[in-house]
Every structure is written in C-alpha cells, then in structure tokens.
Design a protein around this motif. Structure first.
Motif, PDB file in Angstrom:
ATOM      1  N   LEU A  70     -16.374-115.342 -22.141  1.00  0.00           N
ATOM      2  CA  LEU A  70     -15.222-114.792 -21.413  1.00  0.00           C
ATOM      3  C   LEU A  70     -13.894-115.198 -22.058  1.00  0.00           C
ATOM      4  CD1 LEU A  70     -16.312-115.471 -17.714  1.00  0.00           C
ATOM      5  CD2 LEU A  70     -16.163-113.241 -18.833  1.00  0.00           C
ATOM      6  N   VAL A  71     -13.942-116.310 -22.775  1.00  0.00           N
ATOM      7  CA  VAL A  71     -12.704-116.819 -23.353  1.00  0.00           C
ATOM      8  C   VAL A  71     -12.296-116.007 -24.580  1.00  0.00           C
ATOM      9  CG1 VAL A  71     -11.668-118.805 -24.539  1.00  0.00           C
ATOM     10  CG2 VAL A  71     -12.949-119.127 -22.413  1.00  0.00           C
ATOM     11  N   SER A  72     -13.248-115.757 -25.469  1.00  0.00           N
ATOM     12  CA  SER A  72     -12.845-114.992 -26.663  1.00  0.00           C
ATOM     13  C   SER A  72     -13.950-114.036 -27.090  1.00  0.00           C
ATOM     14  CB  SER A  72     -12.521-115.950 -27.803  1.00  0.00           C
ATOM     15  OG  SER A  72     -13.681-116.665 -28.153  1.00  0.00           O
ATOM     16  N   GLU A  73     -13.519-112.958 -27.724  1.00  0.00           N
ATOM     17  CA  GLU A  73     -14.446-111.957 -28.255  1.00  0.00           C
ATOM     18  C   GLU A  73     -15.300-112.641 -29.323  1.00  0.00           C
ATOM     19  OE1 GLU A  73     -15.469-109.031 -26.830  1.00  0.00           O
ATOM     20  OE2 GLU A  73     -13.310-108.642 -26.698  1.00  0.00           O
ATOM     21  N   GLY A  74     -16.609-112.532 -29.213  1.00  0.00           N
ATOM     22  CA  GLY A  74     -17.471-113.169 -30.211  1.00  0.00           C
ATOM     23  C   GLY A  74     -17.601-114.675 -30.006  1.00  0.00           C
ATOM     24  N   GLY A  75     -17.106-115.178 -28.873  1.00  0.00           N
ATOM     25  CA  GLY A  75     -17.157-116.610 -28.609  1.00  0.00           C
ATOM     26  C   GLY A  75     -18.560-117.102 -28.252  1.00  0.00           C
ATOM     27  N   SER A  76     -19.448-116.160 -27.981  1.00  0.00           N
ATOM     28  CA  SER A  76     -20.804-116.533 -27.587  1.00  0.00           C
ATOM     29  C   SER A  76     -21.753-115.396 -27.970  1.00  0.00           C
ATOM     30  CB  SER A  76     -20.853-116.728 -26.068  1.00  0.00           C
ATOM     31  OG  SER A  76     -22.172-116.672 -25.597  1.00  0.00           O
ATOM     32  N   ARG A  77     -23.026-115.718 -27.997  1.00  0.00           N
ATOM     33  CA  ARG A  77     -24.003-114.634 -28.178  1.00  0.00           C
ATOM     34  C   ARG A  77     -24.010-113.728 -26.947  1.00  0.00           C
ATOM     35  NH1 ARG A  77     -28.197-115.900 -32.335  1.00  0.00           N
ATOM     36  NH2 ARG A  77     -29.114-113.974 -31.581  1.00  0.00           N
ATOM     37  N   ALA A 263     -10.948-112.256 -12.026  1.00  0.00           N
ATOM     38  CA  ALA A 263     -10.231-111.650 -13.142  1.00  0.00           C
ATOM     39  C   ALA A 263      -9.580-112.729 -14.011  1.00  0.00           C
ATOM     40  CB  ALA A 263      -9.190-110.679 -12.611  1.00  0.00           C
ATOM     41  N   GLN A 264      -9.055-113.776 -13.360  1.00  0.00           N
ATOM     42  CA  GLN A 264      -8.365-114.825 -14.120  1.00  0.00           C
ATOM     43  C   GLN A 264      -9.290-115.566 -15.091  1.00  0.00           C
ATOM     44  OE1 GLN A 264      -6.883-116.738 -10.671  1.00  0.00           O
ATOM     45  NE2 GLN A 264      -4.757-116.540 -11.382  1.00  0.00           N
ATOM     46  N   ALA A 265     -10.573-115.547 -14.799  1.00  0.00           N
ATOM     47  CA  ALA A 265     -11.503-116.262 -15.667  1.00  0.00           C
ATOM     48  C   ALA A 265     -11.801-115.484 -16.956  1.00  0.00           C
ATOM     49  CB  ALA A 265     -12.802-116.539 -14.918  1.00  0.00           C
ATOM     50  N   ILE A 266     -11.398-114.207 -16.977  1.00  0.00           N
ATOM     51  CA  ILE A 266     -11.707-113.385 -18.157  1.00  0.00           C
ATOM     52  C   ILE A 266     -10.526-113.495 -19.121  1.00  0.00           C
ATOM     53  CG2 ILE A 266     -12.608-111.126 -18.875  1.00  0.00           C
ATOM     54  CD1 ILE A 266     -12.953-110.497 -15.860  1.00  0.00           C
ATOM     55  N   SER A 267     -10.377-114.649 -19.725  1.00  0.00           N
ATOM     56  CA  SER A 267      -9.154-114.856 -20.513  1.00  0.00           C
ATOM     57  C   SER A 267      -9.064-113.918 -21.706  1.00  0.00           C
ATOM     58  CB  SER A 267      -9.001-116.312 -20.936  1.00  0.00           C
ATOM     59  OG  SER A 267     -10.162-117.026 -20.822  1.00  0.00           O
ATOM     60  N   LYS A 268     -10.181-113.439 -22.236  1.00  0.00           N
ATOM     61  CA  LYS A 268     -10.085-112.577 -23.419  1.00  0.00           C
ATOM     62  C   LYS A 268      -9.430-111.231 -23.093  1.00  0.00           C
ATOM     63  CE  LYS A 268     -14.841-110.835 -23.156  1.00  0.00           C
ATOM     64  NZ  LYS A 268     -16.149-110.799 -23.832  1.00  0.00           N
ATOM     65  N   CYS A 269      -9.302-110.899 -21.821  1.00  0.00           N
ATOM     66  CA  CYS A 269      -8.668-109.631 -21.443  1.00  0.00           C
ATOM     67  C   CYS A 269      -7.140-109.720 -21.456  1.00  0.00           C
ATOM     68  CB  CYS A 269      -9.097-109.203 -20.041  1.00  0.00           C
ATOM     69  SG  CYS A 269     -10.614-108.274 -20.053  1.00  0.00           S
ATOM     70  N   GLY A 270      -6.610-110.909 -21.653  1.00  0.00           N
ATOM     71  CA  GLY A 270      -5.158-111.054 -21.693  1.00  0.00           C
ATOM     72  C   GLY A 270      -4.521-110.606 -20.392  1.00  0.00           C
ATOM     73  N   ASN A 271      -3.508-109.733 -20.529  1.00  0.00           N
ATOM     74  CA  ASN A 271      -2.749-109.341 -19.337  1.00  0.00           C
ATOM     75  C   ASN A 271      -3.303-108.120 -18.615  1.00  0.00           C
ATOM     76  OD1 ASN A 271      -1.024-111.407 -19.810  1.00  0.00           O
ATOM     77  ND2 ASN A 271       0.298-110.138 -21.140  1.00  0.00           N
ATOM     78  N   VAL A 272      -4.272-107.453 -19.248  1.00  0.00           N
ATOM     79  CA  VAL A 272      -4.717-106.191 -18.642  1.00  0.00           C
ATOM     80  C   VAL A 272      -5.754-106.434 -17.550  1.00  0.00           C
ATOM     81  CG1 VAL A 272      -4.194-104.676 -20.580  1.00  0.00           C
ATOM     82  CG2 VAL A 272      -6.381-105.865 -20.540  1.00  0.00           C
ATOM     83  N   LEU A 273      -5.410-107.335 -16.662  1.00  0.00           N
ATOM     84  CA  LEU A 273      -6.364-107.680 -15.613  1.00  0.00           C
ATOM     85  C   LEU A 273      -6.185-106.784 -14.389  1.00  0.00           C
ATOM     86  CD1 LEU A 273      -6.072-111.538 -15.915  1.00  0.00           C
ATOM     87  CD2 LEU A 273      -7.992-110.101 -16.592  1.00  0.00           C
ATOM     88  N   PRO A 274      -7.273-106.476 -13.728  1.00  0.00           N
ATOM     89  CA  PRO A 274      -7.168-105.607 -12.556  1.00  0.00           C
ATOM     90  C   PRO A 274      -6.432-106.284 -11.406  1.00  0.00           C
ATOM     91  CG  PRO A 274      -9.368-106.512 -12.753  1.00  0.00           C
ATOM     92  CD  PRO A 274      -8.637-106.930 -13.982  1.00  0.00           C
ATOM     93  N   LYS A 275      -5.731-105.446 -10.657  1.00  0.00           N
ATOM     94  CA  LYS A 275      -4.957-105.993  -9.527  1.00  0.00           C
ATOM     95  C   LYS A 275      -5.864-106.543  -8.444  1.00  0.00           C
ATOM     96  CE  LYS A 275      -0.975-102.966 -10.047  1.00  0.00           C
ATOM     97  NZ  LYS A 275      -1.593-101.818 -10.718  1.00  0.00           N
ATOM     98  N   SER A 276      -7.063-105.984  -8.365  1.00  0.00           N
ATOM     99  CA  SER A 276      -7.957-106.411  -7.294  1.00  0.00           C
ATOM    100  C   SER A 276      -8.348-107.885  -7.424  1.00  0.00           C
ATOM    101  CB  SER A 276      -9.225-105.562  -7.308  1.00  0.00           C
ATOM    102  OG  SER A 276      -9.966-105.871  -8.472  1.00  0.00           O
ATOM    103  N   GLY A 277      -8.086-108.464  -8.604  1.00  0.00           N
ATOM    104  CA  GLY A 277      -8.390-109.884  -8.778  1.00  0.00           C
ATOM    105  C   GLY A 277      -9.838-110.134  -9.165  1.00  0.00           C
ATOM    106  N   GLN A 278     -10.587-109.086  -9.404  1.00  0.00           N
ATOM    107  CA  GLN A 278     -11.976-109.279  -9.781  1.00  0.00           C
ATOM    108  C   GLN A 278     -12.425-108.180 -10.731  1.00  0.00           C
ATOM    109  OE1 GLN A 278     -14.763-108.364  -6.535  1.00  0.00           O
ATOM    110  NE2 GLN A 278     -13.014-107.747  -5.310  1.00  0.00           N
ATOM    111  N   MET A 279     -13.443-108.481 -11.479  1.00  0.00           N
ATOM    112  CA  MET A 279     -14.034-107.446 -12.319  1.00  0.00           C
ATOM    113  C   MET A 279     -15.517-107.749 -12.522  1.00  0.00           C
ATOM    114  SD  MET A 279     -13.250-106.083 -16.147  1.00  0.00           S
ATOM    115  CE  MET A 279     -11.571-105.528 -16.033  1.00  0.00           C
TER     116      MET A 279
END
Ligand code: ADP
Ligand code: MG
Length: 516
Positions: A70-77, A263-279
């Motif tokens: 979730l932190v970075s693209e390619g950060g995990s398998r 949503a806040q835990a998905i740091s690789k998404c940067g600012n384009v996080l959904p308003k609902s607060g979840q994804m």
C-alpha cells in the motif's frame, strides 16, 4: 526304488522351498517398497507441516506485505491494487443490470432486476459457458469478441420481468478476475494473466475498452459501468446482504482476496483519495510469498513446469488449479521410487494436471472402511487395478496432507488481513474503533458505540471452498486456532455467486439510475 522316491521328494521339497522363497522375497520386496513409500509420505508431511508458530509467521508476513504494497508501487509481491470502489451496495439499488464474469474455467453472463430495499433481487438469470481452450492462449480480439457474442445472445433472450429503467441503456458490471491496474472504476489495464491464460496482446490493454468495442461492433447499446475483480464482486455481493462483510476471498481455480481499507492507509495513491474515506483493495494475494511458507520439492517442480514460474506462489499452494497436481507429483515419486502401483509407473501419471482437484477431494471424502472410492478414482484416472488397502491409505494421506496445508495457509492469509485491519483481537477495541472509524462499520470515533465493532464477516466464494468440505473444515479450525477468543467475532461464510451478481450490484450502485 526307495532312492527314486527320496530323490523326487528332495526335488519337490527344493521346488517348494524355491517357490516359498520367491513368495517370501516378493512379499519382502512389496513390504520394503511400501516402507519406502511411507518414508516418502512422512518426509512430505514434515515438509508440509504448518504448526501454529509457523502459521503465525505467515499471518505476520501477510500483514507486513499488505502494508508494504500500500505504501509504494512494487513495494511488495502483493500488488494491493486500488479498485476505485469507494462505496459498496446498500440494498436500495433499483433497475435491470447485467454482469459478465470472466473468471477462469468458466465464463458467466447474468442479469438481475433489483427492487430496492423492499424488493431486493426480484429476479435473476444466468448462463455459464466453458471458455474454449484455444481462446485462452489466442488473441485479444478473439477472446473479447467471444465474450461479446455470448453476451449478445443472452441479451437477445431477455424475457418477462426484466425492465431497464426508461431512457437508460443497459449497464454492465464486468468481473475480470486477473490482475488489472485500474485508473477509474470503468477502465483498467491488464498487468498479466494467471490461471493458464496467455492472451499476450491483451497485456497492457484497457480490458473495458476492448470489450466495449466488441459489444458496439455487434450493435448493442450497452455500457460497462464498473470493472471489478471477482473478489471485489464477492465483497459487493456479500455487503449487499450483510453490512458486516469486510473481506472477500475466492478459492476456486485460482485464489485472491479483497477488503475494505482506510483511504489514508493507501499512501501510494497520494492525494487522489476518495472522499468516502475508504476504498476496496484488490490484494492479488495469489502472488504472496514468504520464506515461512512450507515449500516442498513437489511445489518447486510444479512451479517450474507452469507457464508463470516464480509467480503466484501462494496460489500454487492453495488453489484448485494446483492442489491435485501436487498430489499427483507425490504419487508419481512413490510410483517411481517405491513401485507403489506395481512394477510400471502408470503412463498417465507422468502427465501434468492429470489428477484434478475434484478427483482429489473425492478420494479425500472417502469414509468407507476399504477406501473404495480411492480405489475407483485410481482405476478411472490412471487405470490402476486392484490396489491394496495399504496403498489406498497412502494415497488418502497424500490428499489429506496437501489439503490441510492449503487450507491452513489460506486461513493464515485471512487472519493476516484481519490483523491488518485491526480485527484479529490483538488491538484494543477503542484503538480499533478510532483508527478504523466508519470504514469498519463504526459510526463515531471514540464513542462508546464505536468501541463495539461487532462482527467481521469474511465472504467466501469459489468452487474449491464450496465443494471441498474437508478443505473448508481444516480452514475453519485454523482460523479458530489463530484467533483464539477473537474468533467468536469473526464469521467466515459462503457467499455464493457473489462475484457475478456483485458486479451487477456495483454497476447499479454507481449508475445514475441506481439509487433513487
Ligand atoms: P473459477 O475459479 O474458474 O471462476 P469456480 O469458482 O467454479 O471457477 O472454481 C472451479 C474450481 O474449483 C475448479 O477448477 C476446481 O479446481 C475446483 N473444484 C470444483 N469442484 C471441486 C470439488 N468437488 N472438489 C474440490 N475442488 C473443486
Ligand atoms: Mg470465479
């Protein structure tokens, strides 16, 4: 005369001794072979073992990898793909919706008439078509045109009781159960194939655009409103009926999981996080790997002979496409090294995937005292006649070992997700509530109500989970073992056909006409 009689008697005795010696030596040989087979079995069982401490390491590794992915693209398998699904169906959706489900062995088309909170699912129909094997390794055009053709003929047979909302085109939820990098809810690029598919020119393509073009070529006014993975569909289908559903897991030909993340835990998404607060996150957990997974020589050999060596390591240990073949490889070793099935190795046993997981589960379900079903399957699949009970027992044990390992690892994966979202009982309730907020179904942060998160439901789907009862039972036991007391708040339940109807429900929930 006396001498002749004595001579004959000596010759007869010698012959009898020789015959007895042959019998004894053949018995001894069989016994020593059987012993050898049992040694192979024991070695395999040890290599497969999943004691609790080891399972806990798998749980931890899963949670850590989820975080890394979730932190970075390619950060995990674990690809941990954002799905752009930021709200799940509630039950108030209305109208006619279609779903197309490309999952693996089968392809499904489905239509559903939704009647809102009162009417719910008023009517639904579906059709299942086997995917011609040549299309699984052919061209993108051929594959998507085949899907469009089947959809088109299904739509042509739309009968009474199905009414699109006036003035609206028919909308489709497209379940596509392969790794896709989504850029919006209704577009996504295929990253790679799994489960035996290899349509090379589709990789890197937008699969929604590809299917939409083929549908239009056939003159249909239909719009693909949502592209969803089968796990996301199962999550949506489960949530439609039960608001405690947080996680969905598929155990079918392949395996995967999806869950609701902050949503806040998905740091690789940067600012384009959904308003609902979840994804919803599509984990693509089939590719999970950890050095704590109990890998055997049979797994290595299987992996080397697949079309995607080095990939989908977790999937190859726990899903329906592979379990039967792990069993076959162990039996083959026993046939070659210990002549378990007689002096000749059954030819067909050399063939990869000749033992399907349904055959394995059939043998494993055998409760008869002489393991008759095991004998029948060995005869029907490999032409092995007259197996002894000792041989059947060994075959049964191999099935049991492979199924138990797969089921316990799947359970560890689920508990890993629960741990990541703070639902495994190791977090304090207040902390869970404040961290997770309404994502996990709690209304007000820090309030007394928020400390009661209630149940967490894991919606399960897939032919393996549904039809392999011993696998299911082993999984359940391991979930309880891992969670201890917290297991009373976790429900793992079958959510049948969620993947197809779930996509239609999502199409409905995002469509302008879906919620009135
Ligand atoms: P898919 O995963 O292709 O979408 P399903 O969810 O229906 O399809 O799962 C089909 C898979 O389930 C088969 O490939 C097989 O591995 C497994 N399966 C089907 N029937 C059984 C059974 N009786 N016992 C164990 N596994 C089964
Ligand atoms: Mg499926």
């Amino acid at each position: 005369m006396g001498k002749v009689v004595a001579g004959v008697a000596i010759v007869c005795a010698a012959a009898a001794c020789a015959a007895a010696a042959v019998v004894v030596s053949s018995r001894m040989r069989v016994r020593s072979q059987r012993r050898h087979a049992r040694n192979v079995l024991q070695e395999f069982q040890e290599a497969c073992s999943t004691p609790l401490p080891r399972l806990r390491q798998v749980v931890d590794a899963m949670a850590v990898e989820m975080h890394a992915g979730l932190v970075s693209e390619g950060g995990s398998r674990l690809k941990m793909l954002p799905t752009f699904v930021d709200r799940l169906p509630h039950g108030d959706e209305k109208g006619l919706y279609y779903a197309v489900d490309l999952g693996g062995t089968n392809f499904r088309v489905l239509r559903v008439q939704l009647g809102g909170k009162q009417g719910r699912v008023i009517k639904q129909e579906y059709e299942e078509v086997a995917i011609p094997p040549e299309l699984m390794i052919g061209s993108s055009d051929e594959l998507f045109d085949f899907i469009a053709k089947e959809l088109s003929s299904f739509v042509a047979r739309e009968g009474d009781g199905f009414r699109p909302v006036a003035g609206q085109s028919r909308e489709i939820g497209f379940t596509f159960s392969f790794p896709v990098q989504q850029t919006a809810l209704n577009s996504g690029t295929l990253l790679n194939w799994t489960k035996g598919f290899k349509v090379v020119d589709a990789i890197g393509q937008d699969v929604v655009a590809a299917l939409q073009t083929c549908i239009q070529k056939r003159g249909h006014e239909m719009r693909i409103a949502a592209l969803v993975n089968d796990t996301v569909g199962t999550l949506a289908g489960g949530r439609y009926w039960n608001e405690d559903v947080m996680i969905a897991v598929i155990l079918g030909t392949g395996t995967n999981a999806a869950y609701v993340e902050r949503a806040q835990a998905i740091s690789k998404c940067g600012n384009v996080l959904p308003k609902s607060g979840q994804m919803v996150i599509n984990m693509e957990w089939g590719n999970f790997w950890s050095s704590h997974l109990p890998r055997t020589q049979a797994d290595e050999a299987l992996d080397n002979e697949t079309i995607n060596p080095g990939e989908q390591g977790f999937e190859k240990m726990i899903s329906g496409m592979y379990l039967g073949d792990v069993v076959r490889r162990v039996l083959l070793k026993m046939a070659q090294e210990a002549a378990l099935f007689g002096p000749n190795v059954p030819r067909k046993m050399l063939e990869a995937f000749s033992l399907g997981t349904p055959d394995m589960s059939k043998m494993h379900a055998d409760e008869s005292s002489d393991l008759k079903v095991v004998g029948n399957v060995l005869r029907d699949v490999y032409g092995i006649e007259n197996t002894s009970l000792a041989v059947r027992k060994i075959v049964y044990e191999v099935c049991d070992t492979v199924a138990e390992r797969g089921a316990r690892l799947a359970a560890a994966g689920i508990v890993g997700i629960l741990k990541k979202i703070g639902r495994d009982g190791t977090h304090s309730k207040w902390k869970v509530a404040s961290e997770q907020n309404h994502v996990n179904g709690c209304e007000e942060v820090g309030s007394p109500v928020a400390s009661e998160c209630g149940k967490t439901v894991v919606a399960m789907d897939g032919g393996l989970y549904e039809r392999y009862s011993k696998f299911r039972a082993y999984m359940q036991v391991a979930v309880v073992e891992l969670l201890g007391d917290a297991s009373k708040d976790v429900v793992v339940e079958l959510s049948k056909d969620g993947s197809g109807i779930g996509a239609a429900l999502l199409a409905a929930s995002v469509s302008q006409n879906g919620r009135k």
